[in-house]
Design an enzyme around this catalytic site. Structure first.
Site, PDB file in Angstrom:
ATOM      1  N   ASN A 190      29.901  -1.883 -12.198  1.00 67.08           N
ATOM      2  CA  ASN A 190      30.144  -0.478 -12.526  1.00 67.08           C
ATOM      3  C   ASN A 190      31.070  -0.464 -13.738  1.00 67.08           C
ATOM      4  O   ASN A 190      32.246  -0.790 -13.612  1.00 67.08           O
ATOM      5  CB  ASN A 190      30.790   0.198 -11.306  1.00 67.08           C
ATOM      6  CG  ASN A 190      31.252   1.621 -11.599  1.00 67.08           C
ATOM      7  OD1 ASN A 190      30.942   2.180 -12.650  1.00 67.08           O
ATOM      8  ND2 ASN A 190      32.003   2.197 -10.669  1.00 67.08           N
ATOM      9  N   TRP A 191      30.516  -0.105 -14.882  1.00 66.70           N
ATOM     10  CA  TRP A 191      31.318  -0.130 -16.111  1.00 66.70           C
ATOM     11  C   TRP A 191      32.238   1.084 -16.251  1.00 66.70           C
ATOM     12  O   TRP A 191      33.012   1.163 -17.221  1.00 66.70           O
ATOM     13  CB  TRP A 191      30.389  -0.234 -17.343  1.00 66.70           C
ATOM     14  CG  TRP A 191      29.862  -1.615 -17.582  1.00 66.70           C
ATOM     15  CD1 TRP A 191      30.126  -2.742 -16.840  1.00 66.70           C
ATOM     16  CD2 TRP A 191      28.998  -2.030 -18.653  1.00 66.70           C
ATOM     17  NE1 TRP A 191      29.473  -3.816 -17.376  1.00 66.70           N
ATOM     18  CE2 TRP A 191      28.767  -3.417 -18.494  1.00 66.70           C
ATOM     19  CE3 TRP A 191      28.380  -1.370 -19.720  1.00 66.70           C
ATOM     20  CZ2 TRP A 191      27.958  -4.149 -19.360  1.00 66.70           C
ATOM     21  CZ3 TRP A 191      27.579  -2.100 -20.588  1.00 66.70           C
ATOM     22  CH2 TRP A 191      27.378  -3.480 -20.409  1.00 66.70           C
ATOM     23  N   LYS A 192      32.133   2.037 -15.344  1.00 65.07           N
ATOM     24  CA  LYS A 192      32.996   3.225 -15.377  1.00 65.07           C
ATOM     25  C   LYS A 192      33.020   3.830 -16.798  1.00 65.07           C
ATOM     26  O   LYS A 192      32.022   3.754 -17.501  1.00 65.07           O
ATOM     27  CB  LYS A 192      34.399   2.870 -14.863  1.00 65.07           C
ATOM     28  CG  LYS A 192      34.339   2.195 -13.486  1.00 65.07           C
ATOM     29  CD  LYS A 192      35.677   2.047 -12.810  1.00 65.07           C
ATOM     30  CE  LYS A 192      35.470   1.355 -11.456  1.00 65.07           C
ATOM     31  NZ  LYS A 192      36.691   1.265 -10.679  1.00 65.07           N
ATOM     32  N   HIS A 250      31.430   7.737  -5.566  1.00 60.08           N
ATOM     33  CA  HIS A 250      32.520   6.804  -5.884  1.00 60.08           C
ATOM     34  C   HIS A 250      33.873   7.476  -5.639  1.00 60.08           C
ATOM     35  O   HIS A 250      34.034   8.672  -5.908  1.00 60.08           O
ATOM     36  CB  HIS A 250      32.405   6.336  -7.341  1.00 60.08           C
ATOM     37  CG  HIS A 250      33.283   5.158  -7.620  1.00 60.08           C
ATOM     38  ND1 HIS A 250      34.626   5.293  -7.846  1.00 60.08           N
ATOM     39  CD2 HIS A 250      33.009   3.826  -7.664  1.00 60.08           C
ATOM     40  CE1 HIS A 250      35.153   4.079  -8.026  1.00 60.08           C
ATOM     41  NE2 HIS A 250      34.187   3.176  -7.926  1.00 60.08           N
ATOM     42  N   GLU A 304      36.535   7.470  -7.255  1.00 65.90           N
ATOM     43  CA  GLU A 304      37.134   8.124  -8.418  1.00 65.90           C
ATOM     44  C   GLU A 304      36.558   9.523  -8.605  1.00 65.90           C
ATOM     45  O   GLU A 304      37.260  10.439  -9.051  1.00 65.90           O
ATOM     46  CB  GLU A 304      36.927   7.245  -9.666  1.00 65.90           C
ATOM     47  CG  GLU A 304      37.859   6.041  -9.616  1.00 65.90           C
ATOM     48  CD  GLU A 304      37.294   4.780 -10.232  1.00 65.90           C
ATOM     49  OE1 GLU A 304      36.317   4.865 -10.997  1.00 65.90           O
ATOM     50  OE2 GLU A 304      37.829   3.686  -9.944  1.00 65.90           O
ATOM     51  N   GLU A 346      34.429   0.501  -0.526  1.00 61.67           N
ATOM     52  CA  GLU A 346      35.451   0.241  -1.540  1.00 61.67           C
ATOM     53  C   GLU A 346      36.773   0.864  -1.092  1.00 61.67           C
ATOM     54  O   GLU A 346      36.996   2.060  -1.293  1.00 61.67           O
ATOM     55  CB  GLU A 346      35.040   0.862  -2.881  1.00 61.67           C
ATOM     56  CG  GLU A 346      33.733   0.344  -3.415  1.00 61.67           C
ATOM     57  CD  GLU A 346      33.617   0.525  -4.927  1.00 61.67           C
ATOM     58  OE1 GLU A 346      33.487  -0.488  -5.617  1.00 61.67           O
ATOM     59  OE2 GLU A 346      33.699   1.667  -5.401  1.00 61.67           O
ATOM     60  N   GLY A 353      40.904  -1.773  -8.728  1.00 62.57           N
ATOM     61  CA  GLY A 353      41.664  -1.917  -9.969  1.00 62.57           C
ATOM     62  C   GLY A 353      43.119  -2.289  -9.765  1.00 62.57           C
ATOM     63  O   GLY A 353      43.926  -2.181 -10.682  1.00 62.57           O
ATOM     64  N   SER A 366      38.602  -5.130  -6.701  1.00 61.77           N
ATOM     65  CA  SER A 366      39.192  -6.354  -7.254  1.00 61.77           C
ATOM     66  C   SER A 366      38.408  -7.623  -6.925  1.00 61.77           C
ATOM     67  O   SER A 366      38.988  -8.670  -6.651  1.00 61.77           O
ATOM     68  CB  SER A 366      40.659  -6.480  -6.810  1.00 61.77           C
ATOM     69  OG  SER A 366      41.401  -5.361  -7.261  1.00 61.77           O
ATOM     70  N   GLY A 379      36.297  -3.866 -13.015  1.00 60.94           N
ATOM     71  CA  GLY A 379      36.935  -4.611 -14.105  1.00 60.94           C
ATOM     72  C   GLY A 379      36.227  -5.913 -14.473  1.00 60.94           C
ATOM     73  O   GLY A 379      35.987  -6.187 -15.657  1.00 60.94           O
TER      74      GLY A 379
HETATM   75  P1  13P Z   1      37.542  -3.059  -9.607  1.00 60.06           P
HETATM   76  O1  13P Z   1      36.572  -4.212  -9.424  1.00 60.06           O
HETATM   77  O2  13P Z   1      38.010  -2.899 -10.996  1.00 60.06           O
HETATM   78  O3  13P Z   1      38.632  -3.111  -8.583  1.00 60.06           O
HETATM   79  O4  13P Z   1      36.692  -1.718  -9.288  1.00 60.06           O
HETATM   80  C1  13P Z   1      35.934  -1.613  -8.153  1.00 60.06           C
HETATM   81  C2  13P Z   1      35.078  -0.408  -8.237  1.00 60.06           C
HETATM   82  O5  13P Z   1      35.562   0.700  -8.168  1.00 60.06           O
HETATM   83  C3  13P Z   1      33.639  -0.599  -8.456  1.00 60.06           C
HETATM   84  O6  13P Z   1      32.928   0.587  -8.295  1.00 60.06           O
END
Ligand code: 13P
Length: 251
Positions: free
Chosen positions: A11-13, A97, A99, A169, A175, A215, A237
């Site tokens: 997931n490149w966000k 998600h 976020e 998650e 993150g 992570s 990440g």
């Molecule tokens: P990280 O791998 O950066 O912790 O993010 C996880 C995530 O939210 C994937 O959707």
């Protein structure tokens, strides 16, 4: 043993510009020449879907979106519909998600509508659930997840849910560098699978892929994948660099 094919999803966000996205995608295709054991997906920002499809077409990397709206078309300024996503080569879509739940007012009800619309357009939803640190500290993890899962996928037929992927998650692990231990993650994955069994029966529960996210890195992926109910990972990440992501793919 398990009949579930592993999945490694990136997931490149809200990262990268077009040249950067194209560069990483090309590097990744070069690094993933050997057939991976897992299904592989990258979800870039919406604006990069079409250009990246031209890079990923006929490779081992499938394309996913990070969000979708629940109507197929209409006066919904700024939104993107399931048929728009399939028309640019998307196979998967991340829905719910944390976020988006946290910053974009995503609710369990909207998430269910999005999952329904995605399935109706033959997109495979990657349905995200997870508790916050405060919820975990208050020992509400199981009740929070029970509600998120039930509300997100209530009133579907078993057939509609046959390809659905769930991503667990924990918000406190995203993150932050704090990964859930493999035992913590396994416990939650087993709980989610038992919930699916309760609602939709053993056949669907056995088939459903449940990914872990938070992570994940080349150094912890193998341990996580060694657990019975962990079928893959959703990576933020560590998916942004082709070299690092490819190491996770070939864990
Ligand atoms: P990280 O791998 O950066 O912790 O993010 C996880 C995530 O939210 C994937 O959707």
């Amino acid at each position: 043993m398990t009949e579930r094919k592993p999945m490694i999803a990136g997931n490149w966000k809200m990262f990268k510009t077009l040249p950067q996205a194209l560069g990483t995608a090309r590097e990744l295709v070069d690094l993933l020449k050997k057939p991976p054991v897992a299904d592989v997906m990258i979800a870039p920002a919406h604006v990069f879907l079409q250009p990246l499809f031209t890079v990923f077409e006929s490779t081992y990397v499938a394309l996913g979106a990070q969000n979708v709206f629940w109507e197929n078309e209409g006066a919904f300024t700024g939104e993107i519909s399931p048929p728009m996503l399939t028309s640019v080569g998307c196979k998967y879509v991340i829905i719910g998600h944390s976020e988006r739940r946290q910053f974009l007012s995503e609710t369990n009800e909207n998430i269910r509508k999005k999952i329904k619309a995605a399935i109706d357009s033959r997109l495979i939803p990657i349905f995200c659930v997870g508790e916050t640190e405060a919820e975990r500290d208050a020992e509400k993890t199981f009740s929070v997840l029970d509600k998120q899962v039930r509300k997100g996928i209530e009133k579907f037929s078993r057939d509609e849910l046959k390809d659905l992927v769930i991503a667990y998650e924990p918000v406190w692990a995203i993150g932050t560098g704090k990964t859930a231990t493999k035992k913590q993650a396994q416990e939650i994955h087993a709980f989610i699978r038992s919930l699916i069994e309760k609602i939709y029966g053993n056949d669907l529960a056995k088939k459903m892929r449940i990914l872990y996210g938070g992570s994940v890195k080349p150094t912890n992926i193998a341990d996580l994948m060694g657990m019975d109910d962990i079928d893959g990972a959703l990576i933020g990440g560590a998916s942004l660099e082709a070299d690092t992501f490819s190491k996770i793919v070939y864990y």
